[in-house]
Design an enzyme around this catalytic site. Structure first.
Site, PDB file in Angstrom:
ATOM      1  NE  ARG A 182      72.921  22.256 -10.876  1.00 20.58           N
ATOM      2  CZ  ARG A 182      72.020  23.223 -11.239  1.00 20.58           C
ATOM      3  NH1 ARG A 182      72.353  24.410 -12.363  1.00 20.58           N
ATOM      4  NH2 ARG A 182      71.115  23.333 -10.711  1.00 20.58           N
ATOM      5  CB  VAL A 210      70.228  21.262   2.482  1.00 21.66           C
ATOM      6  CG1 VAL A 210      71.650  20.876   2.030  1.00 21.66           C
ATOM      7  CG2 VAL A 210      69.921  22.727   2.322  1.00 21.66           C
ATOM      8  CB  SER A 255      76.689  35.573  -2.158  1.00 19.23           C
ATOM      9  OG  SER A 255      76.646  36.270  -2.872  1.00 19.23           O
ATOM     10  CE1 TYR A 299      72.111  32.988  -3.979  1.00 20.65           C
ATOM     11  CE2 TYR A 299      73.011  35.395  -3.699  1.00 20.65           C
ATOM     12  CZ  TYR A 299      73.514  33.753  -3.859  1.00 20.65           C
ATOM     13  OH  TYR A 299      74.346  33.490  -4.261  1.00 20.65           O
ATOM     14  CB  ALA A 359      68.420  38.551   3.639  1.00 15.57           C
ATOM     15  CE  LYS A 411      74.302  32.021  -0.378  1.00 19.31           C
ATOM     16  NZ  LYS A 411      74.932  31.274  -0.104  1.00 19.31           N
ATOM     17  CB  ILE A 414      81.638  32.337  -9.693  1.00 18.54           C
ATOM     18  CG1 ILE A 414      82.108  32.142  -7.715  1.00 18.54           C
ATOM     19  CG2 ILE A 414      82.617  30.615 -10.297  1.00 18.54           C
ATOM     20  CD1 ILE A 414      83.780  33.786  -8.454  1.00 18.54           C
TER      21      ILE A 414
HETATM   22  P1  NAP Z   1      73.932  26.367  -8.751  1.00 14.43           P
HETATM   23  O1  NAP Z   1      75.016  25.493 -10.013  1.00 14.43           O
HETATM   24  O2  NAP Z   1      72.982  26.271  -8.692  1.00 14.43           O
HETATM   25  O3  NAP Z   1      74.321  24.637  -8.147  1.00 14.43           O
HETATM   26  C1  NAP Z   1      73.866  24.831  -6.349  1.00 14.43           C
HETATM   27  C2  NAP Z   1      73.646  23.128  -6.326  1.00 14.43           C
HETATM   28  O4  NAP Z   1      73.184  23.028  -5.405  1.00 14.43           O
HETATM   29  C3  NAP Z   1      72.771  22.337  -7.386  1.00 14.43           C
HETATM   30  O5  NAP Z   1      73.037  21.050  -7.562  1.00 14.43           O
HETATM   31  C4  NAP Z   1      71.456  22.578  -6.680  1.00 14.43           C
HETATM   32  O6  NAP Z   1      70.371  20.986  -6.998  1.00 14.43           O
HETATM   33  C5  NAP Z   1      71.709  22.264  -5.244  1.00 14.43           C
HETATM   34  N1  NAP Z   1      70.853  22.304  -4.318  1.00 14.43           N
HETATM   35  C6  NAP Z   1      69.512  23.390  -4.292  1.00 14.43           C
HETATM   36  N2  NAP Z   1      68.370  23.281  -3.217  1.00 14.43           N
HETATM   37  C7  NAP Z   1      69.178  22.348  -2.572  1.00 14.43           C
HETATM   38  C8  NAP Z   1      68.530  21.898  -1.694  1.00 14.43           C
HETATM   39  N3  NAP Z   1      67.443  22.254  -0.938  1.00 14.43           N
HETATM   40  N4  NAP Z   1      69.015  20.468  -1.007  1.00 14.43           N
HETATM   41  C9  NAP Z   1      70.346  20.248  -1.411  1.00 14.43           C
HETATM   42  N5  NAP Z   1      70.898  21.019  -2.073  1.00 14.43           N
HETATM   43  C10 NAP Z   1      70.217  21.639  -3.363  1.00 14.43           C
HETATM   44  O7  NAP Z   1      75.110  27.358  -7.969  1.00 14.43           O
HETATM   45  P2  NAP Z   1      75.994  27.536  -7.838  1.00 14.43           P
HETATM   46  O8  NAP Z   1      76.212  28.522  -8.601  1.00 14.43           O
HETATM   47  O9  NAP Z   1      77.436  26.730  -7.774  1.00 14.43           O
HETATM   48  O10 NAP Z   1      76.094  27.992  -6.392  1.00 14.43           O
HETATM   49  C11 NAP Z   1      76.673  27.548  -5.083  1.00 14.43           C
HETATM   50  C12 NAP Z   1      76.945  27.513  -4.058  1.00 14.43           C
HETATM   51  O11 NAP Z   1      77.934  29.152  -3.662  1.00 14.43           O
HETATM   52  C13 NAP Z   1      75.322  28.933  -3.869  1.00 14.43           C
HETATM   53  O12 NAP Z   1      75.405  28.546  -2.251  1.00 14.43           O
HETATM   54  C14 NAP Z   1      75.247  30.097  -4.293  1.00 14.43           C
HETATM   55  O13 NAP Z   1      75.145  31.302  -3.528  1.00 14.43           O
HETATM   56  C15 NAP Z   1      77.117  30.386  -4.164  1.00 14.43           C
HETATM   57  N6  NAP Z   1      77.321  32.253  -4.512  1.00 14.43           N
HETATM   58  C16 NAP Z   1      77.016  31.310  -6.052  1.00 14.43           C
HETATM   59  C17 NAP Z   1      78.089  32.626  -7.120  1.00 14.43           C
HETATM   60  C18 NAP Z   1      77.591  32.193  -8.657  1.00 14.43           C
HETATM   61  O14 NAP Z   1      78.511  33.896  -9.084  1.00 14.43           O
HETATM   62  N7  NAP Z   1      77.843  31.439  -9.134  1.00 14.43           N
HETATM   63  C19 NAP Z   1      77.942  33.902  -6.154  1.00 14.43           C
HETATM   64  C20 NAP Z   1      78.405  33.765  -5.035  1.00 14.43           C
HETATM   65  C21 NAP Z   1      78.007  32.904  -4.218  1.00 14.43           C
HETATM   66  P3  NAP Z   1      69.364  21.381  -8.177  1.00 14.43           P
HETATM   67  O15 NAP Z   1      69.345  22.411  -9.027  1.00 14.43           O
HETATM   68  O16 NAP Z   1      69.510  20.309  -9.128  1.00 14.43           O
HETATM   69  O17 NAP Z   1      68.341  21.651  -7.087  1.00 14.43           O
END
Ligand code: NAP
Length: 255
Positions: free
Chosen positions: A24, A72, A150, A163, A165, A167, A196
């Site tokens: 997702r 992971v 991030s 978080y 640390a 990133k 995002i």
């Molecule tokens: P998200 O909607 O929460 O999706 C993260 C996905 O990673 C989920 O499907 C989750 O599965 C999976 N996941 C979690 N733990 C895992 C593990 N141990 N092994 C394999 N998969 C795992 O997050 P997102 O917003 O798309 O974020 C994606 C990346 O972008 C992350 O690294 C986040 O830190 C970074 N980021 C996001 C934002 C933002 O504003 N959204 C900003 C800066 C950086 P489950 O939920 O089922 O555990």
């Protein structure tokens, strides 16, 4: 929102990509974008049900994808998944380390398990996939590693010491591995998203979201496509001379 009519495109046919956290959010948008440009995409996540939905959506749009359920942080499983992907499609060209979580609280209240979980998934998971993928990427003539960091890893964010640390660690890992693998023509870069609109930020109150928008010069939260297009650019031949770079995609937040 991004203008859906203006889409970056490149030809990735014949290439194999692996995207973690593809069930997702940003990972799904990244996987769909790479598949739209012709890459075969190995979609990796812990969430098998949603992962199947990503794979089905890619298939319905005419792309090629397969699901690999994997935590992971599980070193043996990470190596096995990389081996299986290489066996299935004959190689690996693009690795996107995107899986990540938050467990926010102020430093005085931060529990050991909150710290460990975030560092393990965000940083150790990126290390494990990078190490496992390095050899197959060396065999590709155009290897790419793209790590999702991030802005919190650059500027810090109250309540996110774990978080931020993790990133910042991903950024250090990116710059080092870029230097180590440059001789094999593998580029290693990071994308640092700002705020995002995904499930990760959906938990924030409307008040917090409005406050965030006020801090962003472009006045909005980003769309997953904004990140997917930055990743696509770094994966494309157009970015062949870019390595060790951190591309902020944050509406000007860190400008
Ligand atoms: P998200 O909607 O929460 O999706 C993260 C996905 O990673 C989920 O499907 C989750 O599965 C999976 N996941 C979690 N733990 C895992 C593990 N141990 N092994 C394999 N998969 C795992 O997050 P997102 O917003 O798309 O974020 C994606 C990346 O972008 C992350 O690294 C986040 O830190 C970074 N980021 C996001 C934002 C933002 O504003 N959204 C900003 C800066 C950086 P489950 O939920 O089922 O555990």
């Amino acid at each position: 929102m991004s203008d859906a009519k203006i889409r970056l495109t490149t030809d990735l046919s014949g290439q194999v990509a692996l995207v973690t956290g593809a069930a997702r959010g940003l990972g799904r948008a990244i996987a769909e974008n790479l598949a739209r440009c012709g890459a075969k995409v190995a979609c990796v996540d812990v969430n098998a049900e949603l992962l199947d939905q990503t794979v089905a959506a890619i298939g319905a749009a005419g792309g090629t994808a397969m699901a690999w359920t994997c935590d992971v942080t599980d070193s043996a499983r990470v190596s096995a998944v990389v081996d299986e992907v290489v066996k299935t499609w004959g190689g690996l060209d693009i690795l996107v380390n995107n899986a990540g979580i938050t467990k926010d609280t102020l430093i005085l209240r931060m529990k050991d398990d909150q710290w460990d979980a975030v560092i393990n998934i965000n940083l150790r998971g990126t290390f494990l996939f990078t190490r496992a993928a390095a050899r197959p990427l060396m065999k590709s003539s155009r290897g790419r590693i793209i790590n999702i960091a991030s802005v919190a890893g650059i500027m810090g964010n109250p309540g996110q010491s774990n978080y931020s640390a993790s990133k910042a660690g991903v950024i250090g890992l990116t710059r080092t591995v870029a230097k180590e693998l440059a001789g094999r023509n593998i580029t290693v870069n990071a994308v640092a998203p700002g705020f995002i609109a995904t499930d990760m930020t959906a938990v924030l109150s409307d008040e917090v979201k409005e406050a965030i928008k006020k801090q962003v010069p472009l006045g909005r939260m980003g769309d997953p496509q904004d990140i997917a297009d930055a990743v696509l650019f770094l994966a494309s031949p157009a970015a062949g001379f870019i390595t060790g770079h951190v591309l902020t995609v944050d509406g000007g937040l860190t400008a």
